[in-house]
Design a protein around this motif. Structure first.
Motif, short mmCIF file in Angstrom:
data_model
loop_
_atom_site.label_atom_id
_atom_site.label_comp_id
_atom_site.label_asym_id
_atom_site.label_seq_id
_atom_site.Cartn_x
_atom_site.Cartn_y
_atom_site.Cartn_z
N LEU A 1 19.27 -5.53 33.34
CA LEU A 1 17.93 -5.96 32.98
C LEU A 1 17.36 -5.13 31.84
CD1 LEU A 1 16.33 -6.72 36.45
CD2 LEU A 1 16.89 -8.34 34.66
N THR A 2 17.58 -3.82 31.87
CA THR A 2 17.08 -2.99 30.78
C THR A 2 17.78 -3.31 29.47
OG1 THR A 2 18.58 -1.21 31.44
CG2 THR A 2 16.31 -1.09 32.25
N GLU A 3 19.10 -3.58 29.54
CA GLU A 3 19.83 -3.97 28.33
C GLU A 3 19.28 -5.28 27.78
OE1 GLU A 3 23.99 -4.12 29.15
OE2 GLU A 3 24.11 -2.01 29.68
N ARG A 4 19.02 -6.21 28.66
CA ARG A 4 18.48 -7.51 28.25
C ARG A 4 17.11 -7.34 27.61
NH1 ARG A 4 19.90 -12.94 27.54
NH2 ARG A 4 17.97 -14.07 27.63
N GLU A 5 16.27 -6.48 28.17
CA GLU A 5 14.95 -6.24 27.59
C GLU A 5 15.07 -5.63 26.20
OE1 GLU A 5 12.96 -3.78 30.41
OE2 GLU A 5 12.52 -5.43 31.77
N LYS A 6 16.01 -4.71 26.02
CA LYS A 6 16.21 -4.10 24.71
C LYS A 6 16.69 -5.14 23.70
CE LYS A 6 17.26 0.56 26.33
NZ LYS A 6 18.29 1.59 26.47
N GLN A 7 17.60 -6.03 24.12
CA GLN A 7 18.08 -7.09 23.24
C GLN A 7 16.94 -8.01 22.83
OE1 GLN A 7 21.18 -9.06 25.37
NE2 GLN A 7 22.72 -7.48 24.94
N GLN A 8 16.09 -8.36 23.77
CA GLN A 8 14.97 -9.23 23.46
C GLN A 8 13.98 -8.55 22.52
OE1 GLN A 8 13.36 -10.37 27.26
NE2 GLN A 8 14.83 -12.04 27.53
N GLU A 9 13.78 -7.25 22.70
CA GLU A 9 12.88 -6.51 21.81
C GLU A 9 13.45 -6.46 20.40
OE1 GLU A 9 10.98 -2.04 21.46
OE2 GLU A 9 11.71 -2.75 23.40
N ARG A 10 14.76 -6.20 20.28
CA ARG A 10 15.40 -6.19 18.96
C ARG A 10 15.30 -7.56 18.29
NH1 ARG A 10 20.71 -4.40 20.81
NH2 ARG A 10 19.99 -2.90 22.30
N TYR A 11 15.51 -8.62 19.08
CA TYR A 11 15.42 -9.98 18.54
C TYR A 11 14.01 -10.25 18.03
CZ TYR A 11 15.33 -15.07 18.44
OH TYR A 11 15.17 -16.37 18.06
N PHE A 12 13.01 -9.85 18.79
CA PHE A 12 11.62 -10.05 18.39
C PHE A 12 11.31 -9.31 17.09
CE2 PHE A 12 7.18 -8.62 18.49
CZ PHE A 12 6.54 -9.85 18.46
N ILE A 13 11.78 -8.08 16.98
CA ILE A 13 11.55 -7.29 15.76
C ILE A 13 12.23 -7.94 14.57
CG2 ILE A 13 12.07 -5.08 14.64
CD1 ILE A 13 11.62 -3.77 17.40
N ARG A 14 13.47 -8.40 14.76
CA ARG A 14 14.19 -9.05 13.66
C ARG A 14 13.48 -10.32 13.21
NH1 ARG A 14 20.07 -8.57 16.38
NH2 ARG A 14 20.43 -6.37 15.95
N MET A 15 13.06 -11.14 14.16
CA MET A 15 12.39 -12.40 13.80
C MET A 15 11.05 -12.13 13.12
SD MET A 15 14.25 -14.93 14.34
CE MET A 15 15.80 -14.08 14.11
N THR A 16 10.33 -11.11 13.59
CA THR A 16 9.06 -10.75 12.96
C THR A 16 9.30 -10.30 11.52
OG1 THR A 16 8.21 -10.06 15.11
CG2 THR A 16 7.02 -9.29 13.17
N PHE A 17 10.32 -9.47 11.32
CA PHE A 17 10.66 -9.01 9.98
C PHE A 17 11.05 -10.18 9.09
CE2 PHE A 17 13.80 -7.41 6.91
CZ PHE A 17 13.00 -6.52 6.22
N LEU A 18 11.83 -11.12 9.64
CA LEU A 18 12.26 -12.29 8.87
C LEU A 18 11.07 -13.15 8.47
CD1 LEU A 18 14.64 -14.06 7.84
CD2 LEU A 18 14.52 -15.23 10.03
#
Length: 92
Positions: free
Chosen positions: A58-75
């Motif tokens: 679950l913690t790995e999944r949360e980190k992946q979702q956070e990274r995805y959110f940051i990438r999409m925001t940057f894009l």
């Protein structure tokens, strides 16, 4: 216009709200009792190792979702910046 009609309406609404609150409390108590009794939400067959593994996943999944959110925001901000610069260059 008389004040009496409004006051009666308020009294009626308060009575209905109190009845609804009592009903909600009764439902919550029943739900709480059911959750504590047989058929509880927690599975006693799960071992500590499995719980730790699930927690780690679950913690790995949360980190992946956070990274995805940051990438999409940057894009999105990058695309907005490029469009703003293109419009600014076109206007000038």
């Amino acid at each position: 216009m008389s004040f009496g009609g409004h006051a009666l309406d308020i009294i009626l609404r308060q009575k209905l709200n109190q009845d609804q609150l009592k009903s909600t409390r009764r439902k919550q108590r029943n739900h709480h009792r059911k959750s504590l009794g047989k058929g509880s939400y927690y599975n006693s067959d799960t071992t500590v190792e499995e719980l730790e593994r699930i927690d780690r996943l679950l913690t790995e999944r949360e980190k992946q979702q956070e990274r995805y959110f940051i990438r999409m925001t940057f894009l999105i901000f990058s695309i907005a910046l490029v469009l703003a610069l293109a419009i600014w260059a076109f206007i000038i």
